[in-house]
Design an enzyme around this catalytic site. Structure first.
Site, PDB file in Angstrom:
ATOM      1  N   ASP A  32      14.424   1.671  10.282  1.00  0.00           N
ATOM      2  CA  ASP A  32      14.046   1.379  10.888  1.00  0.00           C
ATOM      3  C   ASP A  32      13.131   2.665  11.859  1.00  0.00           C
ATOM      4  O   ASP A  32      13.187   3.282  13.097  1.00  0.00           O
ATOM      5  CB  ASP A  32      14.351   0.561  11.883  1.00  0.00           C
ATOM      6  N   SER A  63      -0.781  -7.887  -0.440  1.00  0.00           N
ATOM      7  CA  SER A  63       0.613  -7.293  -0.904  1.00  0.00           C
ATOM      8  C   SER A  63       1.314  -8.055   0.209  1.00  0.00           C
ATOM      9  O   SER A  63       0.843  -9.998  -0.072  1.00  0.00           O
ATOM     10  CB  SER A  63       0.281  -6.182   0.281  1.00  0.00           C
ATOM     11  N   ARG A  73      14.563  -1.312  -2.051  1.00  0.00           N
ATOM     12  CA  ARG A  73      14.283  -1.767  -2.492  1.00  0.00           C
ATOM     13  C   ARG A  73      13.390   0.250  -2.556  1.00  0.00           C
ATOM     14  O   ARG A  73      12.625   0.383  -4.080  1.00  0.00           O
ATOM     15  CB  ARG A  73      12.956  -1.583  -1.807  1.00  0.00           C
ATOM     16  N   LYS A 114      -4.313  -2.279  16.263  1.00  0.00           N
ATOM     17  CA  LYS A 114      -4.564  -1.056  15.073  1.00  0.00           C
ATOM     18  C   LYS A 114      -5.668  -0.503  16.670  1.00  0.00           C
ATOM     19  O   LYS A 114      -6.608   0.184  15.554  1.00  0.00           O
ATOM     20  CB  LYS A 114      -5.335  -2.138  14.195  1.00  0.00           C
ATOM     21  N   TYR A 155      -1.773  -7.861  16.570  1.00  0.00           N
ATOM     22  CA  TYR A 155      -2.176  -7.410  15.770  1.00  0.00           C
ATOM     23  C   TYR A 155      -3.528  -6.354  15.990  1.00  0.00           C
ATOM     24  O   TYR A 155      -3.954  -5.101  15.677  1.00  0.00           O
ATOM     25  CB  TYR A 155      -2.465  -7.846  14.429  1.00  0.00           C
ATOM     26  N   SER A 161      -4.919   1.530   9.393  1.00  0.00           N
ATOM     27  CA  SER A 161      -5.622   1.051  10.739  1.00  0.00           C
ATOM     28  C   SER A 161      -5.571  -0.469   9.609  1.00  0.00           C
ATOM     29  O   SER A 161      -5.072  -0.718   8.808  1.00  0.00           O
ATOM     30  CB  SER A 161      -5.877   1.837  11.570  1.00  0.00           C
ATOM     31  N   ARG A 166       4.449  12.724  16.897  1.00  0.00           N
ATOM     32  CA  ARG A 166       4.560  13.707  17.691  1.00  0.00           C
ATOM     33  C   ARG A 166       6.125  14.618  17.709  1.00  0.00           C
ATOM     34  O   ARG A 166       5.943  15.568  17.634  1.00  0.00           O
ATOM     35  CB  ARG A 166       5.514  13.195  19.168  1.00  0.00           C
ATOM     36  N   ILE A 218       0.662  -1.237  -0.151  1.00  0.00           N
ATOM     37  CA  ILE A 218       0.380  -0.202   0.145  1.00  0.00           C
ATOM     38  C   ILE A 218       0.797   1.032  -0.207  1.00  0.00           C
ATOM     39  O   ILE A 218       0.532   2.658  -0.590  1.00  0.00           O
ATOM     40  CB  ILE A 218      -0.637   0.132   0.990  1.00  0.00           C
TER      41      ILE A 218
HETATM   42  N1  NAP Z   1      -2.206  -6.642   3.853  1.00  0.00           N
HETATM   43  C1  NAP Z   1      -3.374  -6.668   4.579  1.00  0.00           C
HETATM   44  O1  NAP Z   1      -4.022  -7.670   4.374  1.00  0.00           O
HETATM   45  C2  NAP Z   1      -4.013  -5.885   5.216  1.00  0.00           C
HETATM   46  C3  NAP Z   1      -5.237  -5.328   6.202  1.00  0.00           C
HETATM   47  C4  NAP Z   1      -5.559  -4.268   6.533  1.00  0.00           C
HETATM   48  C5  NAP Z   1      -4.230  -3.404   6.510  1.00  0.00           C
HETATM   49  N2  NAP Z   1      -3.074  -3.931   6.775  1.00  0.00           N
HETATM   50  C6  NAP Z   1      -2.514  -2.357   7.411  1.00  0.00           C
HETATM   51  O2  NAP Z   1      -1.893  -1.972   5.877  1.00  0.00           O
HETATM   52  C7  NAP Z   1      -0.315  -1.086   6.426  1.00  0.00           C
HETATM   53  C8  NAP Z   1       0.461  -2.002   5.139  1.00  0.00           C
HETATM   54  O3  NAP Z   1       0.597  -3.111   4.834  1.00  0.00           O
HETATM   55  P1  NAP Z   1       0.767  -3.214   3.374  1.00  0.00           P
HETATM   56  O4  NAP Z   1      -0.211  -4.684   3.553  1.00  0.00           O
HETATM   57  O5  NAP Z   1       1.098  -3.088   2.271  1.00  0.00           O
HETATM   58  O6  NAP Z   1       2.267  -4.911   4.070  1.00  0.00           O
HETATM   59  P2  NAP Z   1       3.477  -4.935   3.839  1.00  0.00           P
HETATM   60  O7  NAP Z   1       3.733  -4.988   1.952  1.00  0.00           O
HETATM   61  O8  NAP Z   1       3.655  -6.156   3.892  1.00  0.00           O
HETATM   62  O9  NAP Z   1       4.099  -3.286   3.326  1.00  0.00           O
HETATM   63  C9  NAP Z   1       4.923  -2.811   4.976  1.00  0.00           C
HETATM   64  C10 NAP Z   1       5.224  -1.828   5.288  1.00  0.00           C
HETATM   65  O10 NAP Z   1       5.855  -1.855   5.941  1.00  0.00           O
HETATM   66  C11 NAP Z   1       7.351  -1.537   5.800  1.00  0.00           C
HETATM   67  N3  NAP Z   1       7.930  -1.595   7.386  1.00  0.00           N
HETATM   68  C12 NAP Z   1       7.473  -2.323   8.232  1.00  0.00           C
HETATM   69  N4  NAP Z   1       8.230  -2.830   9.605  1.00  0.00           N
HETATM   70  C13 NAP Z   1       9.529  -1.206   9.126  1.00  0.00           C
HETATM   71  C14 NAP Z   1       9.825  -0.944   9.986  1.00  0.00           C
HETATM   72  N5  NAP Z   1       9.969  -1.310  11.306  1.00  0.00           N
HETATM   73  N6  NAP Z   1      10.412   0.228   9.779  1.00  0.00           N
HETATM   74  C15 NAP Z   1       9.916   0.667   8.883  1.00  0.00           C
HETATM   75  N7  NAP Z   1       9.817   0.420   7.628  1.00  0.00           N
HETATM   76  C16 NAP Z   1       8.774  -0.812   8.301  1.00  0.00           C
HETATM   77  C17 NAP Z   1       8.127  -2.396   5.415  1.00  0.00           C
HETATM   78  O11 NAP Z   1       8.994  -2.099   4.501  1.00  0.00           O
HETATM   79  P3  NAP Z   1      10.526  -2.750   5.224  1.00  0.00           P
HETATM   80  O12 NAP Z   1      10.277  -3.895   4.985  1.00  0.00           O
HETATM   81  O13 NAP Z   1      11.788  -2.609   3.998  1.00  0.00           O
HETATM   82  O14 NAP Z   1      10.751  -2.332   6.620  1.00  0.00           O
HETATM   83  C18 NAP Z   1       6.803  -2.153   3.780  1.00  0.00           C
HETATM   84  O15 NAP Z   1       7.238  -1.335   3.151  1.00  0.00           O
HETATM   85  C19 NAP Z   1      -0.082  -2.175   7.484  1.00  0.00           C
HETATM   86  O16 NAP Z   1      -0.422  -0.957   8.317  1.00  0.00           O
HETATM   87  C20 NAP Z   1      -0.852  -3.154   7.442  1.00  0.00           C
HETATM   88  O17 NAP Z   1      -1.139  -3.461   9.424  1.00  0.00           O
HETATM   89  C21 NAP Z   1      -2.738  -4.683   5.612  1.00  0.00           C
END
Ligand code: NAP
Length: 263
Positions: free
Chosen positions: A69, A196, A48, A165, A161, A147, A129, A24
């Site tokens: 991070d 994703s 990336r 959220k 999780y 969220s 903040r 996303i």
């Molecule tokens: N996928 C779903 O089904 C779903 C549903 C509802 C909500 N969401 C929410 O949507 C948001 C995006 O998720 P997504 O589906 O796009 O998943 P994703 O493809 O796994 O993306 C997660 C992103 O967060 C980054 N990240 C994780 N830990 C980090 C850290 N400690 N520091 C910096 N960056 C960090 C990852 O990058 P790096 O690994 O390169 O750090 C990655 O770019 C999340 O908040 C998730 O909870 C997802």
């Protein structure tokens, strides 16, 4: 103040998008740049982010890659420094980075809860903040928190999780109330299952999959998020299935408990 204030526009603005190395966040960054925004993209995987900027000249000119991070205060300070170097204010912060974990709470390690809360709750709250003075300096600042429907409706085997959220949901509502008189918009976006990399990088998993019926593409979630930001929405729950889950849980909690027990 009217019920529906004028639209927010990304054109000419500066944004920060966390978690922009995949899913996303990556789609959000691309769509914001196409709307004329400069975007500071943050995630741990440096290559990336570099690949994203290299995709075309337009992205190269308008994406500022910042690898780090987000749970570390130094990374958050580097974001502040990057904004100050660019323009001294920021117009949009999208707290999108997140991780998941699946499995029973009872047998999980205490670290699993800490790790999920660090990324999904403490990192975005502390980043916000740090950025608040710079968002206020924009005069038209927006905070958008990504969220989940699981921040409205809790399910088994995702306790950490859901907790993270729900915490983000409560904090967002409180922050919105605090900031509404100060010209800042606070938007909560709650996607349902999205195709994703999320389910490939779970802290713990037990046969999890993102192929559930009705799942959305990250591009579609990003487009809906930008629409919500532009319309200055307080909150959006994406997908019909997501809305059905959230409203069924509110209106018929006994029925939902029965369904979840049978799963
Ligand atoms: N996928 C779903 O089904 C779903 C549903 C509802 C909500 N969401 C929410 O949507 C948001 C995006 O998720 P997504 O589906 O796009 O998943 P994703 O493809 O796994 O993306 C997660 C992103 O967060 C980054 N990240 C994780 N830990 C980090 C850290 N400690 N520091 C910096 N960056 C960090 C990852 O990058 P790096 O690994 O390169 O750090 C990655 O770019 C999340 O908040 C998730 O909870 C997802």
């Amino acid at each position: 103040m009217t019920d529906r204030p004028r639209r927010w526009s990304a054109d000419g603005k500066l944004a920060v998008v966390t978690g922009a190395s995949s899913g996303i966040g990556q789609c959000l960054a691309k769509q914001l740049v196409r709307r004329g925004c400069r975007v500071i993209v943050v995630a741990r995987r440096e290559e990336r982010l570099a690949d994203l900027a290299r995709e075309n000249q337009f992205f190269e000119e308008n994406l500022i890659a910042l690898a780090g991070d987000l749970t570390e205060p130094q990374t958050r300070q580097r974001i502040v420094d990057a904004i100050c170097e660019e323009r001294g204010h920021v117009d949009l912060l999208v707290n999108n980075a997140g991780v998941g974990a699946i499995g029973a709470f009872e047998t999980a390690s205490p670290e699993r809860l800490r790790d999920v809360m660090e990324v999904n709750f403490f990192a975005p709250t502390e980043l916000t903040r740090s950025l608040l003075p710079l968002l206020k300096a924009s005069g038209d600042g927006v905070i958008c928190n990504i969220s989940s429907v699981l921040g409205h409706c809790a399910v088994p085997d995702k306790s950490e999780y859901c907790a993270s959220k729900f915490a983000m949901h409560g904090w967002t509502d409180s922050l919105r109330a605090e900031l509404q008189s100060q010209g800042l918009t606070v938007t909560l976006v709650s996607p349902s299952t999205t195709r994703s990399e999320f389910f490939n990088v779970l802290i713990d998993s037990e046969g999890a999959s993102s192929k559930s019926v009705g799942s959305w593409s990250p591009d579609r979630v990003a487009a809906a998020t930008i629409r919500a930001i532009e319309r200055r929405r307080r909150e959006v729950i994406l997908s019909l299935g997501g809305k059905a889950l959230v409203y069924a849980d509110r209106l018929f909690p006994g029925l939902m408990a029965w369904i979840l027990k049978r799963r």
